[in-house]
Motif scaffolding. Structure first.
Motif, PDB file in Angstrom:
ATOM      1  N   PRO A 118      51.395 -10.280  26.663  1.00 23.27           N
ATOM      2  CA  PRO A 118      52.738 -10.475  26.106  1.00 23.27           C
ATOM      3  C   PRO A 118      52.679 -11.563  25.024  1.00 23.27           C
ATOM      4  O   PRO A 118      51.851 -12.476  25.104  1.00 23.27           O
ATOM      5  N   PRO A 119      53.539 -11.483  24.026  1.00 25.19           N
ATOM      6  CA  PRO A 119      53.543 -12.538  22.999  1.00 25.19           C
ATOM      7  C   PRO A 119      53.822 -13.902  23.627  1.00 25.19           C
ATOM      8  O   PRO A 119      54.649 -14.028  24.529  1.00 25.19           O
ATOM      9  N   GLU A 120      53.078 -14.895  23.148  1.00 23.23           N
ATOM     10  CA  GLU A 120      53.324 -16.265  23.611  1.00 23.23           C
ATOM     11  C   GLU A 120      53.726 -17.117  22.412  1.00 23.23           C
ATOM     12  O   GLU A 120      53.263 -16.908  21.295  1.00 23.23           O
ATOM     13  N   LEU A 121      54.611 -18.071  22.654  1.00 25.88           N
ATOM     14  CA  LEU A 121      55.092 -18.952  21.600  1.00 25.88           C
ATOM     15  C   LEU A 121      54.287 -20.240  21.619  1.00 25.88           C
ATOM     16  O   LEU A 121      54.304 -20.983  22.598  1.00 25.88           O
ATOM     17  N   LEU A 122      53.559 -20.497  20.538  1.00 23.54           N
ATOM     18  CA  LEU A 122      52.775 -21.732  20.413  1.00 23.54           C
ATOM     19  C   LEU A 122      53.626 -22.787  19.732  1.00 23.54           C
ATOM     20  O   LEU A 122      54.347 -22.498  18.775  1.00 23.54           O
ATOM     21  N   ARG A 123      53.503 -24.018  20.193  1.00 19.81           N
ATOM     22  CA  ARG A 123      54.170 -25.157  19.554  1.00 19.81           C
ATOM     23  C   ARG A 123      53.073 -26.127  19.141  1.00 19.81           C
ATOM     24  O   ARG A 123      52.350 -26.646  19.983  1.00 19.81           O
ATOM     25  N   ASP A 183      55.977  -2.425  18.143  1.00 13.89           N
ATOM     26  CA  ASP A 183      55.366  -1.694  17.020  1.00 13.89           C
ATOM     27  C   ASP A 183      54.440  -2.608  16.215  1.00 13.89           C
ATOM     28  O   ASP A 183      53.337  -2.202  15.838  1.00 13.89           O
ATOM     29  N   GLN A 184      54.869  -3.829  15.941  1.00 12.48           N
ATOM     30  CA  GLN A 184      54.027  -4.777  15.200  1.00 12.48           C
ATOM     31  C   GLN A 184      52.756  -5.117  15.990  1.00 12.48           C
ATOM     32  O   GLN A 184      51.674  -5.210  15.423  1.00 12.48           O
ATOM     33  N   ILE A 185      52.909  -5.285  17.296  1.00  9.24           N
ATOM     34  CA  ILE A 185      51.759  -5.616  18.143  1.00  9.24           C
ATOM     35  C   ILE A 185      50.768  -4.457  18.158  1.00  9.24           C
ATOM     36  O   ILE A 185      49.555  -4.641  18.000  1.00  9.24           O
ATOM     37  N   GLU A 186      51.281  -3.248  18.319  1.00 10.11           N
ATOM     38  CA  GLU A 186      50.409  -2.071  18.380  1.00 10.11           C
ATOM     39  C   GLU A 186      49.727  -1.775  17.044  1.00 10.11           C
ATOM     40  O   GLU A 186      48.617  -1.246  17.022  1.00 10.11           O
ATOM     41  N   GLN A 187      50.348  -2.136  15.935  1.00 12.96           N
ATOM     42  CA  GLN A 187      49.726  -1.924  14.620  1.00 12.96           C
ATOM     43  C   GLN A 187      48.416  -2.692  14.493  1.00 12.96           C
ATOM     44  O   GLN A 187      47.503  -2.258  13.788  1.00 12.96           O
ATOM     45  N   ARG A 188      48.305  -3.821  15.136  1.00 14.35           N
ATOM     46  CA  ARG A 188      47.095  -4.648  15.044  1.00 14.35           C
ATOM     47  C   ARG A 188      46.109  -4.385  16.176  1.00 14.35           C
ATOM     48  O   ARG A 188      45.040  -4.985  16.225  1.00 14.35           O
ATOM     49  N   GLN A 189      46.483  -3.520  17.091  1.00 17.12           N
ATOM     50  CA  GLN A 189      45.647  -3.232  18.254  1.00 17.12           C
ATOM     51  C   GLN A 189      44.521  -2.264  17.877  1.00 17.12           C
ATOM     52  O   GLN A 189      44.734  -1.259  17.201  1.00 17.12           O
ATOM     53  N   TRP A 237      54.322 -17.225  16.974  1.00 12.62           N
ATOM     54  CA  TRP A 237      54.106 -16.192  17.987  1.00 12.62           C
ATOM     55  C   TRP A 237      52.652 -15.720  17.896  1.00 12.62           C
ATOM     56  O   TRP A 237      52.144 -15.476  16.814  1.00 12.62           O
ATOM     57  N   ARG A 238      52.006 -15.590  19.064  1.00 12.49           N
ATOM     58  CA  ARG A 238      50.609 -15.173  19.121  1.00 12.49           C
ATOM     59  C   ARG A 238      50.421 -14.156  20.245  1.00 12.49           C
ATOM     60  O   ARG A 238      51.027 -14.266  21.313  1.00 12.49           O
ATOM     61  N   VAL A 239      49.544 -13.173  19.985  1.00 12.28           N
ATOM     62  CA  VAL A 239      49.229 -12.141  20.974  1.00 12.28           C
ATOM     63  C   VAL A 239      47.714 -12.105  21.167  1.00 12.28           C
ATOM     64  O   VAL A 239      46.959 -12.190  20.200  1.00 12.28           O
ATOM     65  N   LYS A 240      47.310 -11.973  22.423  1.00 12.15           N
ATOM     66  CA  LYS A 240      45.880 -11.879  22.758  1.00 12.15           C
ATOM     67  C   LYS A 240      45.516 -10.404  22.916  1.00 12.15           C
ATOM     68  O   LYS A 240      46.205  -9.658  23.609  1.00 12.15           O
ATOM     69  N   TYR A 241      44.413 -10.031  22.260  1.00 13.23           N
ATOM     70  CA  TYR A 241      43.874  -8.680  22.359  1.00 13.23           C
ATOM     71  C   TYR A 241      42.501  -8.766  23.006  1.00 13.23           C
ATOM     72  O   TYR A 241      41.674  -9.579  22.598  1.00 13.23           O
ATOM     73  N   SER A 242      42.250  -7.918  24.017  1.00 13.24           N
ATOM     74  CA  SER A 242      40.939  -7.938  24.668  1.00 13.24           C
ATOM     75  C   SER A 242      40.646  -6.582  25.291  1.00 13.24           C
ATOM     76  O   SER A 242      41.553  -5.805  25.577  1.00 13.24           O
ATOM     77  N   LEU A 243      39.361  -6.322  25.504  1.00 16.72           N
ATOM     78  CA  LEU A 243      38.949  -5.072  26.142  1.00 16.72           C
ATOM     79  C   LEU A 243      39.237  -5.105  27.640  1.00 16.72           C
ATOM     80  O   LEU A 243      39.627  -4.115  28.228  1.00 16.72           O
ATOM     81  N   ASN A 244      39.025  -6.263  28.253  1.00 18.18           N
ATOM     82  CA  ASN A 244      39.317  -6.439  29.670  1.00 18.18           C
ATOM     83  C   ASN A 244      39.897  -7.837  29.852  1.00 18.18           C
ATOM     84  O   ASN A 244      39.156  -8.821  29.846  1.00 18.18           O
ATOM     85  N   PRO A 245      41.208  -7.955  30.009  1.00 18.60           N
ATOM     86  CA  PRO A 245      41.853  -9.278  30.069  1.00 18.60           C
ATOM     87  C   PRO A 245      41.309 -10.207  31.146  1.00 18.60           C
ATOM     88  O   PRO A 245      41.323 -11.419  30.979  1.00 18.60           O
ATOM     89  N   SER A 246      40.792  -9.658  32.245  1.00 24.28           N
ATOM     90  CA  SER A 246      40.325 -10.539  33.324  1.00 24.28           C
ATOM     91  C   SER A 246      38.899 -11.042  33.122  1.00 24.28           C
ATOM     92  O   SER A 246      38.525 -12.073  33.669  1.00 24.28           O
ATOM     93  N   THR A 247      38.071 -10.341  32.327  1.00 30.29           N
ATOM     94  CA  THR A 247      36.675 -10.765  32.186  1.00 30.29           C
ATOM     95  C   THR A 247      36.246 -11.051  30.750  1.00 30.29           C
ATOM     96  O   THR A 247      35.170 -11.592  30.534  1.00 30.29           O
ATOM     97  N   ASP A 248      37.063 -10.695  29.779  1.00 31.66           N
ATOM     98  CA  ASP A 248      36.682 -10.882  28.368  1.00 31.66           C
ATOM     99  C   ASP A 248      36.653 -12.369  28.043  1.00 31.66           C
ATOM    100  O   ASP A 248      37.674 -13.044  28.088  1.00 31.66           O
ATOM    101  N   LYS A 249      35.452 -12.879  27.708  1.00 38.53           N
ATOM    102  CA  LYS A 249      35.311 -14.312  27.400  1.00 38.53           C
ATOM    103  C   LYS A 249      35.639 -14.637  25.948  1.00 38.53           C
ATOM    104  O   LYS A 249      35.802 -15.791  25.592  1.00 38.53           O
ATOM    105  N   ASN A 250      35.691 -13.626  25.101  1.00 36.82           N
ATOM    106  CA  ASN A 250      35.988 -13.843  23.689  1.00 36.82           C
ATOM    107  C   ASN A 250      37.119 -12.925  23.226  1.00 36.82           C
ATOM    108  O   ASN A 250      36.904 -12.023  22.419  1.00 36.82           O
ATOM    109  N   PRO A 251      38.322 -13.159  23.720  1.00 41.42           N
ATOM    110  CA  PRO A 251      39.427 -12.321  23.265  1.00 41.42           C
ATOM    111  C   PRO A 251      39.733 -12.601  21.794  1.00 41.42           C
ATOM    112  O   PRO A 251      39.336 -13.624  21.239  1.00 41.42           O
ATOM    113  N   ARG A 252      40.437 -11.695  21.213  1.00 40.65           N
ATOM    114  CA  ARG A 252      40.866 -11.828  19.817  1.00 40.65           C
ATOM    115  C   ARG A 252      42.340 -12.202  19.832  1.00 40.65           C
ATOM    116  O   ARG A 252      43.121 -11.676  20.611  1.00 40.65           O
TER     117      ARG A 252
END
Length: 183
Positions: free
Chosen positions: A123-128, A109-115, A53-68
């Motif tokens: 939203p969380p995405e499932l990587l395979r 809660d887990q997602i917000e702890q790392r925000q 499971w992976r979550v993308k964090y960014s300041l602006n989801p539509s323009t951020d070229k280097n999300p975390r």
């Protein structure tokens, strides 16, 4: 003949000479690192399948070229020689691979702890992912190298019959690029 035209000719000569030198050096590197072949009748191919499971964090989801990205729970399962693993839950998929049960999805809660402040989350995405390796015997030694799906499938077809394989190794013998059964 003017000095300027002579300098231009000299520059062209030097450029051609540098190009020739570069091409010669490149050919020598290719020749020195050419692929070798190995024949073996003792081998095992593995495919480690992983759900994460992976979550993308960014300041602006539509323009951020280097999300975390943050990874959360993960489950893996090792496939050997195309056979069904003991703990397989999902599969076989369209590539003949088996997968473990899904790891628990991260809670809000887990997602917000790392925000971090001002960040927005996806939203969380499932990587395979799949990591392929081949282990074989060479001169009484076990060798394990990374490989690819095509080699894994070739081994899966040859293994039940105990066929010998001719392996083509990659640059500096750092991977197995091809496996062919011997007739």
């Amino acid at each position: 003949m003017s000095l300027n035209s002579l300098n231009c000719r000299q520059r062209r000569f030097l450029q051609h000479r540098q190009l020739f030198s570069l091409l010669t050096s490149s050919l020598m590197v290719v020749a020195l690192t050419s692929c070798q072949t190995v024949t073996t009748d003792q081998y095992q191919a593995t495919a480690r399948t992983t759900h994460t499971w992976r979550v993308k964090y960014s300041l602006n989801p539509s323009t951020d070229k280097n999300p975390r990205f943050e990874e959360f729970a993960s489950n893996s399962l090792v496939n050997r020689n195309g056979e069904k693993p003991e703990n397989a839950v999902i599969g076989p998929d369209d590539r003949g691979l088996w997968w473990s049960a899904l790891p628990p999805k991260p809670s809000i809660d887990q997602i917000e702890q790392r925000q971090k402040p001002q960040e927005k989350t996806s939203p969380p995405e499932l990587l395979r992912t799949v990591k392929y390796q081949l282990t074989y015997q060479q001169d009484g030694q076990k060798v394990t190298l990374p490989t690819n799906y095509q080699v894994y499938r070739q081994v899966a077809r040859a293994y039940p019959y105990g066929k010998s394989l001719q392996l083509t190794l990659g640059i500096n013998d750092g991977s197995v690029e091809k496996a062919e059964p011997l007739r």
